[in-house]
Scaffold this motif. Structure first.
Motif, PDB file in Angstrom:
ATOM      1  N   PRO A 822       0.810  -1.230   0.000  1.00 56.06           N
ATOM      2  CA  PRO A 822       0.000   0.000   0.000  1.00 56.06           C
ATOM      3  C   PRO A 822       0.834   1.266   0.000  1.00 56.06           C
ATOM      4  CG  PRO A 822      -0.877  -1.593   1.556  1.00 56.06           C
ATOM      5  CD  PRO A 822       0.423  -2.146   1.075  1.00 56.06           C
ATOM      6  N   TRP A 823       1.950   1.273   0.752  1.00 53.20           N
ATOM      7  CA  TRP A 823       2.741   2.511   0.779  1.00 53.20           C
ATOM      8  C   TRP A 823       3.409   2.790  -0.555  1.00 53.20           C
ATOM      9  CZ3 TRP A 823       8.022   2.341  -0.009  1.00 53.20           C
ATOM     10  CH2 TRP A 823       8.617   1.069   0.047  1.00 53.20           C
ATOM     11  N   ARG A 824       3.758   1.726  -1.329  1.00 54.32           N
ATOM     12  CA  ARG A 824       4.307   1.930  -2.671  1.00 54.32           C
ATOM     13  C   ARG A 824       3.242   2.529  -3.592  1.00 54.32           C
ATOM     14  NH1 ARG A 824       9.188  -0.673  -3.599  1.00 54.32           N
ATOM     15  NH2 ARG A 824       9.840  -2.106  -1.971  1.00 54.32           N
ATOM     16  N   ARG A 825       2.034   2.010  -3.439  1.00 56.93           N
ATOM     17  CA  ARG A 825       0.936   2.540  -4.254  1.00 56.93           C
ATOM     18  C   ARG A 825       0.694   4.010  -3.922  1.00 56.93           C
ATOM     19  NH1 ARG A 825      -3.976  -1.272  -3.172  1.00 56.93           N
ATOM     20  NH2 ARG A 825      -4.965   0.256  -4.574  1.00 56.93           N
ATOM     21  N   TYR A 826       0.795   4.381  -2.668  1.00 53.81           N
ATOM     22  CA  TYR A 826       0.594   5.777  -2.270  1.00 53.81           C
ATOM     23  C   TYR A 826       1.699   6.658  -2.873  1.00 53.81           C
ATOM     24  CZ  TYR A 826       0.647   9.930   0.635  1.00 53.81           C
ATOM     25  OH  TYR A 826       0.681  11.238   1.066  1.00 53.81           O
ATOM     26  N   ALA A 827       2.953   6.162  -2.837  1.00 53.60           N
ATOM     27  CA  ALA A 827       4.058   6.973  -3.400  1.00 53.60           C
ATOM     28  C   ALA A 827       3.878   7.200  -4.905  1.00 53.60           C
ATOM     29  CB  ALA A 827       5.392   6.275  -3.109  1.00 53.60           C
ATOM     30  N   GLU A 828       3.472   6.144  -5.622  1.00 54.44           N
ATOM     31  CA  GLU A 828       3.234   6.290  -7.061  1.00 54.44           C
ATOM     32  C   GLU A 828       2.093   7.261  -7.350  1.00 54.44           C
ATOM     33  OE1 GLU A 828       2.664   2.528  -8.747  1.00 54.44           O
ATOM     34  OE2 GLU A 828       4.728   1.827  -8.389  1.00 54.44           O
ATOM     35  N   ALA A 829       1.003   7.155  -6.503  1.00 53.98           N
ATOM     36  CA  ALA A 829      -0.115   8.076  -6.711  1.00 53.98           C
ATOM     37  C   ALA A 829       0.323   9.520  -6.458  1.00 53.98           C
ATOM     38  CB  ALA A 829      -1.281   7.691  -5.799  1.00 53.98           C
ATOM     39  N   LYS A 831       3.369  10.727  -6.835  1.00 51.84           N
ATOM     40  CA  LYS A 831       4.245  11.115  -7.948  1.00 51.84           C
ATOM     41  C   LYS A 831       3.431  11.500  -9.174  1.00 51.84           C
ATOM     42  CE  LYS A 831       8.125   9.376 -10.679  1.00 51.84           C
ATOM     43  NZ  LYS A 831       8.990   8.205 -10.943  1.00 51.84           N
ATOM     44  N   LEU A 832       2.410  10.726  -9.492  1.00 52.03           N
ATOM     45  CA  LEU A 832       1.537  11.046 -10.625  1.00 52.03           C
ATOM     46  C   LEU A 832       0.831  12.380 -10.409  1.00 52.03           C
ATOM     47  CD1 LEU A 832      -0.015   7.534 -11.347  1.00 52.03           C
ATOM     48  CD2 LEU A 832       1.680   8.747 -12.741  1.00 52.03           C
ATOM     49  N   ALA A 833       0.399  12.630  -9.152  1.00 49.40           N
ATOM     50  CA  ALA A 833      -0.285  13.900  -8.884  1.00 49.40           C
ATOM     51  C   ALA A 833       0.672  15.068  -9.090  1.00 49.40           C
ATOM     52  CB  ALA A 833      -0.834  13.887  -7.452  1.00 49.40           C
ATOM     53  N   ASP A 834       1.939  14.947  -8.616  1.00 47.46           N
ATOM     54  CA  ASP A 834       2.912  16.035  -8.818  1.00 47.46           C
ATOM     55  C   ASP A 834       3.188  16.260 -10.300  1.00 47.46           C
ATOM     56  OD1 ASP A 834       2.985  16.334  -6.086  1.00 47.46           O
ATOM     57  OD2 ASP A 834       4.775  15.042  -5.826  1.00 47.46           O
ATOM     58  N   GLU A 835       3.295  15.173 -11.053  1.00 49.89           N
ATOM     59  CA  GLU A 835       3.530  15.311 -12.498  1.00 49.89           C
ATOM     60  C   GLU A 835       2.387  16.024 -13.184  1.00 49.89           C
ATOM     61  OE1 GLU A 835       4.257  11.451 -13.957  1.00 49.89           O
ATOM     62  OE2 GLU A 835       6.285  11.273 -13.069  1.00 49.89           O
ATOM     63  N   LEU A 836       1.160  15.675 -12.793  1.00 51.83           N
ATOM     64  CA  LEU A 836      -0.007  16.337 -13.393  1.00 51.83           C
ATOM     65  C   LEU A 836      -0.020  17.826 -13.064  1.00 51.83           C
ATOM     66  CD1 LEU A 836      -2.827  13.692 -12.734  1.00 51.83           C
ATOM     67  CD2 LEU A 836      -1.838  14.324 -14.926  1.00 51.83           C
ATOM     68  N   ILE A 837       0.309  18.170 -11.808  1.00 50.18           N
ATOM     69  CA  ILE A 837       0.316  19.586 -11.420  1.00 50.18           C
ATOM     70  C   ILE A 837       1.391  20.355 -12.203  1.00 50.18           C
ATOM     71  CG2 ILE A 837       0.791  21.161  -9.510  1.00 50.18           C
ATOM     72  CD1 ILE A 837      -0.460  19.039  -7.655  1.00 50.18           C
ATOM     73  N   SER A 838       2.619  19.775 -12.320  1.00 49.09           N
ATOM     74  CA  SER A 838       3.698  20.448 -13.082  1.00 49.09           C
ATOM     75  C   SER A 838       3.351  20.558 -14.565  1.00 49.09           C
ATOM     76  CB  SER A 838       5.017  19.696 -12.889  1.00 49.09           C
ATOM     77  OG  SER A 838       4.905  18.378 -13.386  1.00 49.09           O
ATOM     78  N   LEU A 881      -8.769  13.677  -3.552  1.00 46.19           N
ATOM     79  CA  LEU A 881      -8.789  12.239  -3.830  1.00 46.19           C
ATOM     80  C   LEU A 881      -7.496  11.590  -3.407  1.00 46.19           C
ATOM     81  CD1 LEU A 881     -10.509  12.246  -7.347  1.00 46.19           C
ATOM     82  CD2 LEU A 881     -11.501  11.483  -5.181  1.00 46.19           C
ATOM     83  N   VAL A 882      -6.389  12.300  -3.642  1.00 46.79           N
ATOM     84  CA  VAL A 882      -5.088  11.724  -3.252  1.00 46.79           C
ATOM     85  C   VAL A 882      -5.006  11.576  -1.733  1.00 46.79           C
ATOM     86  CG1 VAL A 882      -2.617  12.174  -3.213  1.00 46.79           C
ATOM     87  CG2 VAL A 882      -3.914  12.524  -5.312  1.00 46.79           C
TER      88      VAL A 882
END
Length: 898
Positions: A822-829, A831-838, A881-882
């Motif tokens: 679960p913590w790996r899934r949270y880190a990936e989520a 990272k995806l959120a930061d990429e979308l914001i940038s 959501l994140v």
């Protein structure tokens, strides 16, 4: 139950001054003669053809002071003073002198006016045999009853009686009814001091022919002792039609003939239903209960003098009760007779409420004010005779030969009074509210059987109708009143009863639900408390469900407790000595003390009153509830101290006989040789009769002493055996002298105690295991159904679980069958959120540069602001959501760890 500590103490035994209080002052010989006169005849010198059958109350008390009838004279003494004098005598060494020497010294001291003469003779002009002494409640008057006459003596203060003067004290005495209570009239059964009399100076007399007289005594008016204020014949009242009839007793001058109205109306005893205390029901203290010899019981209510002194709560509680009853009668439309009685009670109490009572402060020995009321003139002074009460069922064909009656008043109904007047009655303690809400009537027969009855309906005021109401209200057949018979207890064996047996009641000083009864063979104690509380709970319970079951438990439980406190042995089998009714007192110096007298010998018992608060509840227990293995060290029974019979210390009648029967001429021949003559033969024959009777009495006394000594030796052996058994038990507990036991294998001392402790622990563990198994079984068997909210929560959890499991399956397939943490899934989520914001920021910067370069194409500012707001909203939603996904992953990770 009171425990007997000891019997007649040493300060009431011979040769103490207390013993001489009860013995005759005349010299009584072994042959039963006093100064040459036969004692088998009456004390007046004439043989009593008709033996007296009635109550015997020859001891009366005023605090610790007692009045005793000896030789038809009244003696006064103080029990505390007798005890103190004897203790002083023992300290001076008198106990080391012989009894005869001590008695001679005390007689010499008494002639000189010594302090050891601790009683005084009260002289009263009474010539008939005194049968009863009845002191007034305030202790200022003493009623002296013979078989037909009554004398009222004014008692002096105790400080006057304790003066060192040893001469007799002459009491001021008035003859009560000098023309009414005479030898030619009916015998007197009893005299009762009215509990509501003003200053305790009202006395009620009841004769054997059922004539009741009320006397209101005034010490300053001698005429108040001559005629009663109220007198009526119960036989006339029983058959009366209206209140205006003539109920006065038959005059002495009128010839009396036989009448059927007198059958079954011979009075055996009478008593009032209360003592005039604050915690009794309203009508109790003004109700006179009358027991007939044939077994009938009657009641008179209200019986009051012309001026009466009620307690402070009597009139208010009667007013409340009668007003409530009148309201109920109007609503329920009862019978005409009931409505008439209710109206008369209301009218009677209304007349009392209208009075302005006389208030006297500090009078009659009270610290508070006393209110004196007048008796209402209407409906009338003479009440209706209620009864006869039915006691035994109709199926039993048995006649009760009643001797005495004792009534215990019902308790005050505090709940009905506290509703309206809380402040006035709030001072009553809880102990005053304990008791039974019904009167208890105790009836004693001549054969020693006690009948305990209940008056559940209650006796209230009733009068005969007036002539006007008699025409208006037609007489109806009233149902016969009934007393509920609870118990019938036998106290005497058939061979112990006699024709002159007359048991008497003595109330206890500790509780009104306990009393003593005196017989010619001893004294019994009765305790009603074991069933009083349970019966009161049942009477107050309004539900009828399970009534029969509870009544069965009540009847099978503990009943009235009885115990023989004192056993009296008659000295002569041919003639029984009169046993006085016992008196009971409780004092700091004397303790819980019971005193009676048999003939010229006192009988006393020192009792130990138990503390009721420390006793367990025994009302609901039976013999099966007690543990059989629970054994205590049994103490030996208390025994009566040996009292030497009169034959061992009485003087011989032979010297008196020779002085009285030999002339002076023959007295000279006593010193010479015996000459055979008819006179000498007669003297020797008569002297032989006297000596044979005296030696016979001495032989009986010596044989009794020998038997007592043998019994004493046997008792000593039994006590030694019990002491040895106790020592063995102590040795077993302390593991001492273990080598002396024959059985070597058994555990002794502390080892035995440890073995018992281990067994107790093992038994406790077994019980705990069984309890745990039963708890689990009950838990599995008693599962309850789920509620709707619980079912909805379970379905929601299942749905969420399915969604999460499907997502996990998809990720597992994408990752080549590996399940991502679960913590790996949270880190990936994240990272995806930061990429979308940038990425969104880059697109915005590119758009702004394009706008600057391409000036031909312009976007309106409003549209641009709206679009930017939409983008920011989408970014906020994504961040929410994140965050929610982060929290859910944390919960899932914690759940997986658990």
């Amino acid at each position: 139950m009171p425990r007997v500590i000891s019997y007649t103490p040493s300060w009431l035994s011979r040769p103490s001054p207390g013993f001489r209080l009860f013995t005759s002052a005349q010299g009584k010989s072994l042959s039963g003669k006093v100064n040459g006169k036969d004692l088998r005849r009456s004390t007046n010198g004439s043989s009593s053809k008709e033996e007296y059958v009635g109550p015997s109350r020859l001891i009366a008390r005023r605090g610790t002071e007692i009045f005793v009838v000896v030789d038809n004279t009244i003696r006064w003494s103080d029990l505390c003073m007798l005890k103190e004098v004897w203790e002083e005598c023992e300290q001076e060494g008198n106990r080391y002198r012989s009894p005869r020497k001590l008695e001679q010294d005390q007689q010499q001291d008494s002639e000189e006016g010594s302090k050891e003469d601790c009683y005084k003779v009260l002289t009263v002009p009474v010539h008939e045999k005194i049968r009863q002494l009845i002191p007034s409640p305030n202790g200022e008057l003493l009623a002296i009853l013979t078989s037909h006459t009554i004398h009222i003596a004014i008692l002096p203060d105790s400080s006057h009686l304790t003066q060192p003067d040893s001469g007799p004290v002459r009491l001021k005495t008035h003859t009560l009814g000098p023309t009414t209570h005479v030898l030619s009239q009916s015998p007197i059964v009893t005299a009762l001091w009215h509990p509501l009399g003003v200053g305790g100076d009202c006395i009620v007399t009841v004769t054997a022919e059922a004539v009741v007289r009320v006397w209101e005594l005034d010490r300053g008016n001698r005429w108040s002792f001559d005629s009663p204020n109220l007198a009526f014949d119960l036989k006339k009242v029983a058959y009366g039609k209206c209140s205006e009839d003539d109920f006065s007793p038959i005059d002495l001058k009128v010839n009396r003939g036989f009448s059927l109205d007198g059958l079954g109306m011979e009075v055996a005893s009478a008593c009032f239903g209360g003592t005039g205390s604050e915690d009794e029901s309203g009508w109790s203290s003004m109700t006179l209960w009358i027991a007939m010899k044939e077994g009938d019981v009657y009641a008179l209510c209200p019986l009051l003098p012309s001026k009466w002194q009620p307690p402070s709560t009597l009139v208010p509680r009667l007013t409340t009760t009668v007003a409530a009853k009148a309201a109920i009668q109007e609503e329920e439309l009862g019978s005409l007779e009931e409505r008439r009685q209710s109206d008369e009670q209301y009218q009677w109490l209304a007349a009392i409420d209208k009075q302005d009572p006389i208030s006297l402060l500090g009078k009659f020995g009270t610290s508070t004010g006393v209110s004196i009321y007048d008796r209402p003139s209407s409906p009338g002074p003479i009440p209706k005779l209620q009864g006869p009460f039915r006691i035994l069922p109709d199926e039993e064909d048995q006649d009760l030969e009643l001797a005495s009656i004792h009534v215990i008043a019902s308790k005050l109904d505090m709940e009905g009074l506290m509703d309206d007047e809380d402040d006035e009655y709030a001072s009553f303690e809880e102990d005053d509210r304990d008791g039974l809400s019904a009167s208890v009537i105790c009836l004693m027969t001549t054969n020693g059987r006690l009948h305990i009855c209940l008056d559940l309906d209650g006796v209230e005021a009733q009068w005969l109708p007036s002539k006007k109401l008699e025409l208006k209200y037609k007489p109806e057949e009233e149902p016969q009143p009934e007393l509920v018979l609870l118990e019938a207890l036998d106290t005497l064996r058939p061979e112990d009863t006699s024709k002159s047996e007359w048991p008497t009641f003595t109330p206890d000083v500790g509780s009104r639900y306990s009393f003593f009864t005196t017989y010619s063979k001893g004294v019994f104690f009765f305790l009603l408390s074991p069933w009083i509380k349970n019966l009161e709970k049942e009477l107050q319970n309004s539900s009828n469900v399970g009534t029969q079951f509870r009544l069965d438990i009540l009847t099978k439980g503990s009943g009235t407790l009885r115990e023989r406190i004192l056993e009296i042995e008659q000295s002569d089998e041919g003639s029984e000595e009169a046993v006085s009714a016992c008196i009971v007192l409780q004092d700091s110096d004397l303790g819980y003390f019971l005193l009676t007298a048999s003939g010229e010998q006192s009988q006393a018992v020192d009792l130990d009153a138990p503390d009721d608060s420390l006793l367990p509840e025994i009302s609901g227990t039976t013999d099966l509830d007690l543990e059989p293995d629970f054994k205590l060290l049994t103490m030996g029974p208390a025994r009566t101290a040996y009292q030497p019979p009169e034959s061992l210390w009485a003087e011989s009648a032979l010297p008196t006989f020779l002085d009285q029967n030999a002339s002076g001429r023959h007295k000279k021949t006593f010193k010479e040789e015996i000459r055979l003559s008819s006179l000498t033969l007669g003297l020797m024959t008569e002297a032989h009769r006297i000596l044979s009777e005296e030696t016979y009495q001495l032989g009986i006394a010596a044989a009794d002493l020998f038997r007592r000594c043998e019994r004493l030796v046997d008792e000593f052996r039994d006590q030694i055996r019990r002491v040895r058994d106790t020592a063995l038990r102590i040795d077993q507990m302390n593991d001492e002298d273990a080598d002396d036991y024959e059985e070597k294998d058994t555990a002794r001392g502390s080892a035995k105690i440890e073995e018992r402790l281990e067994q107790a622990k093992a038994r406790q563990e077994n019980i705990i295991a069984r309890h745990e198994a039963l708890r689990k079984k009950l838990t599995s068997a008693c599962r309850r159904d789920l509620s709707e909210k619980e079912k909805a929560f379970i379905s929601e959890v299942d749905t969420l679980g399915k969604v999460l499991l499907e997502a996990d399956d998809k990720e597992e397939k994408d990752n080549g069958g590996r399940k991502q943490e679960p913590w790996r899934r949270y880190a990936e989520a994240r990272k995806l959120a930061d990429e979308l914001i940038s990425h969104a920021k880059n697109i915005a910067d590119d758009g702004q540069s394009t706008n600057d370069t391409n000036s031909t194409f312009k976007i309106p500012p409003d549209i641009r602001k709206v679009k930017v707001a939409q983008v920011m909203t989408l970014l906020d939603r994504e961040s929410a959501l994140v965050n929610a996904a982060h929290e859910r992953l944390e919960r899932l990770s914690l759940a997986s760890v658990i």
